[in-house]
Design an enzyme around this catalytic site. Structure first.
Site, mmCIF file in Angstrom:
data_model
loop_
_atom_site.group_PDB
_atom_site.id
_atom_site.type_symbol
_atom_site.label_atom_id
_atom_site.label_comp_id
_atom_site.label_asym_id
_atom_site.label_seq_id
_atom_site.Cartn_x
_atom_site.Cartn_y
_atom_site.Cartn_z
ATOM 1 N N LYS A 1 20.121 31.502 49.382
ATOM 2 C CA LYS A 1 21.824 31.061 48.617
ATOM 3 C C LYS A 1 22.259 32.337 48.692
ATOM 4 O O LYS A 1 23.745 31.995 48.808
ATOM 5 C CB LYS A 1 21.135 31.162 47.673
ATOM 6 C CG LYS A 1 20.888 29.320 47.405
ATOM 7 C CD LYS A 1 20.141 29.090 45.528
ATOM 8 C CE LYS A 1 19.410 27.938 45.197
ATOM 9 N NZ LYS A 1 19.038 28.023 44.274
ATOM 10 N N GLU B 1 6.856 23.802 48.288
ATOM 11 C CA GLU B 1 7.371 24.877 47.676
ATOM 12 C C GLU B 1 6.463 25.153 46.476
ATOM 13 O O GLU B 1 6.202 26.119 46.357
ATOM 14 C CB GLU B 1 8.541 23.787 46.618
ATOM 15 C CG GLU B 1 10.073 23.923 46.831
ATOM 16 C CD GLU B 1 10.879 23.438 45.979
ATOM 17 O OE1 GLU B 1 11.911 23.982 46.608
ATOM 18 O OE2 GLU B 1 10.707 23.564 44.875
ATOM 19 N N HIS C 1 4.262 5.788 67.733
ATOM 20 C CA HIS C 1 5.113 5.684 69.429
ATOM 21 C C HIS C 1 6.174 6.819 69.080
ATOM 22 O O HIS C 1 7.016 6.743 69.690
ATOM 23 C CB HIS C 1 5.537 4.092 68.481
ATOM 24 C CG HIS C 1 5.006 2.884 68.622
ATOM 25 N ND1 HIS C 1 4.447 1.949 69.519
ATOM 26 C CD2 HIS C 1 4.089 2.206 67.471
ATOM 27 C CE1 HIS C 1 3.936 1.425 69.989
ATOM 28 N NE2 HIS C 1 3.721 1.287 68.172
HETATM 29 O O1 PA5 Z 1 12.289 22.586 42.462
HETATM 30 C C1 PA5 Z 1 13.374 23.093 42.464
HETATM 31 O O2 PA5 Z 1 12.916 23.439 41.810
HETATM 32 C C2 PA5 Z 1 14.416 22.941 43.218
HETATM 33 O O3 PA5 Z 1 14.103 22.247 44.077
HETATM 34 C C3 PA5 Z 1 15.343 22.723 42.218
HETATM 35 O O4 PA5 Z 1 15.026 21.567 42.189
HETATM 36 C C4 PA5 Z 1 16.785 22.374 43.024
HETATM 37 O O5 PA5 Z 1 17.190 23.281 44.030
HETATM 38 C C5 PA5 Z 1 17.711 21.596 42.218
HETATM 39 O O6 PA5 Z 1 18.153 22.641 40.878
HETATM 40 P P1 PA5 Z 1 18.887 21.924 39.692
HETATM 41 O O7 PA5 Z 1 18.066 21.283 38.998
HETATM 42 O O8 PA5 Z 1 19.026 23.434 38.807
HETATM 43 O O9 PA5 Z 1 20.263 22.006 40.322
#
Ligand code: PA5
Length: 443
Positions: free
Chosen positions: A420, A285, A306
């Site tokens: 989303k 990310e 393996h």
């Molecule tokens: O790194 C990020 O921002 C995402 O992986 C969020 O942590 C994930 O989408 C969960 O988001 P939230 O804590 O708002 O539910």
């Protein structure tokens, strides 16, 4: 004692002065707050800013849940899930669920998928236990945990009534915004705050990670101590050659620039499997944007030799490998001699299993290097709370440095919104009417 050493002798990279300067400059940006994404640098000094009072409050809330429940369901996804899961798996007996008398309440996870069968199995198993929940969502609106929490909340209220439910549910969320914050205020749940300036994937050392870990009986003070030591060891004032995070970031970038586009993180200790998963989110990310970024992959060894061993040894030469190497296992098991030696393994008699594991690690490293896969080794003395805390912070710090060296904003994630929109349109969420029509026409 150091919690981590980085060995880059088999990475095949010569660290030029230019590269070192770039890494030092990137690290300095993390502290000056003048780089991209500087609204989200709260994690940089997080370990050293956690107070005893913060830890006391987390431990008290965890103790209250532990006193009431023998099953605590921790609900969250992504950065609100992977850190706690990674540390818990790293520090837990992998067969803990088989022990009849468990010392601690069991912490399990939900809301990290939308699988009906997963949630059904969880609800059935929960029927045999006294139940509590920790619900974690920074935005408070993430679909997966919101669905799981709706079900768990209803179950807890059905069993214990609304008043008692408010003593069995703790929320970790934004200090002021979002549906979960409002719901928690309305229902009277105790809440912990996810700081505004800490993004999900950097939040393991906030209550997001610390509360479920304390509930599971993890020594969160040792975890934080390890992170504090690593914060010091990787600060912007530390010379490049002494800073493992700067070196790791510089080597990764040098390899990327030379065409190594995929990094495989691996370990010969299977408890670290979810550290791999947490690391993949952190680096994927943070760096995968604007058409750039090393693709973070992982293996658990020796198992994956393996399955993936062939590709790593002999497939497309765009890989490099980083191994988390553990110095000392917690236990000692000798391989015994066998009178008949039908399996031909008597040459191993009298050796510890860890010695065999170590020789596998060294042999594989050389084979992969010979096959054109540069190799980095992160050596930790043992898997314990302090070391794991140090390891997590090391990866975070290196990720910030590495992302800046790559020229991206390591602290945003614009790409995660695209799916989303489609999902909400397909589910006819109010406000998505136009998108619904358009997307359904494309199916
Ligand atoms: O790194 C990020 O921002 C995402 O992986 C969020 O942590 C994930 O989408 C969960 O988001 P939230 O804590 O708002 O539910």
């Amino acid at each position: 004692m150091k919690t981590l050493e980085l060995d880059i002798r088999k990475a095949g990279v010569s660290l030029t002065d230019e590269l070192k300067q770039q890494a030092q400059a990137a690290n300095a940006l993390l502290e000056s707050g003048k780089g991209a994404g500087n609204d989200f640098l709260g994690w940089v000094h997080l370990p050293s800013s956690i107070s005893d009072a913060d830890l006391d409050a987390i431990e008290q809330a965890a103790a209250a849940l532990r006193a009431k429940a023998d099953l605590i369901v921790c609900i969250g996804i992504g950065g609100s899930y992977l850190g706690a899961k990674a540390v818990l798996e790293a520090l837990s007996d992998p067969f803990r669920l088989l022990h009849r008398a468990q010392q601690h309440p069991t912490v399990v996870f939900a809301g990290q998928n939308i699988s009906e069968d997963y949630i059904q199995a969880l609800m059935e198993a929960a029927g045999e236990h006294s139940l509590a929940a920790i619900v974690i969502s920074k935005s408070g609106t993430t679909t997966e945990p919101a669905i799981a929490f709706r079900l768990l909340k209803a179950e807890i209220e059905r069993r214990y009534g609304k008043e008692e439910a408010a003593r069995r549910i703790v929320a970790v969320t934004d200090k002021a915004r979002g549906a979960l914050k409002k719901l928690s205020d309305d229902e009277g749940y105790p809440t912990f705050v996810i700081p505004d300036d800490v993004g999900g994937r950097f939040s393991v050392l906030t209550p997001v990670g610390l509360l479920p870990l304390a509930a599971a009986g993890v020594d969160i003070r040792a975890l934080v101590r390890g992170a504090q030591q690593m914060e010091e060891a990787t600060g912007a004032g530390v010379p490049f050659d002494e800073n493992p995070a700067a070196i790791y970031a510089a080597v990764r970038n040098a390899l990327y620039r030379s065409g190594k586009k995929i990094e495989i993180l691996g370990s010969y200790e299977p408890q670290l499997q979810y550290v791999n998963e947490w690391w993949k989110q952190l680096y994927g990310e943070s760096e995968g944007k604007q058409g750039r970024g090393i693709f973070p992959a992982s293996v658990t060894l020796t198992a994956d030799l393996h399955s993936m061993g062939q590709y790593i040894q002999d497939g497309e030469r765009t890989l490099f490998e980083t191994i988390i190497s553990v110095g000392k296992p917690q236990h000692e098991i000798m391989i015994e001699a066998d009178g008949e030696n039908l399996d031909g393994l008597n040459f191993l008699a009298g050796k510890r299993i860890s010695e065999v594991n170590r020789m596998a690690e060294l042999g594989v490293q050389l084979a992969h290097v010979d096959g054109g896969v540069p190799n980095l080794r992160i050596e930790i003395p043992a898997i314990d709370a302090r070391t794991v805390g140090g390891l997590l912070y090391f990866f975070e710090r290196a990720c910030g440095i590495s992302g800046y060296m790559l020229g991206v904003n390591p602290f945003d994630q614009p790409g995660v919104e695209a799916y989303k929109k489609n999902m909400f349109a397909l589910l006819d969420k109010p406000g998505y009417e136009e998108e619904s029509k358009a997307i359904k026409a494309r199916l």
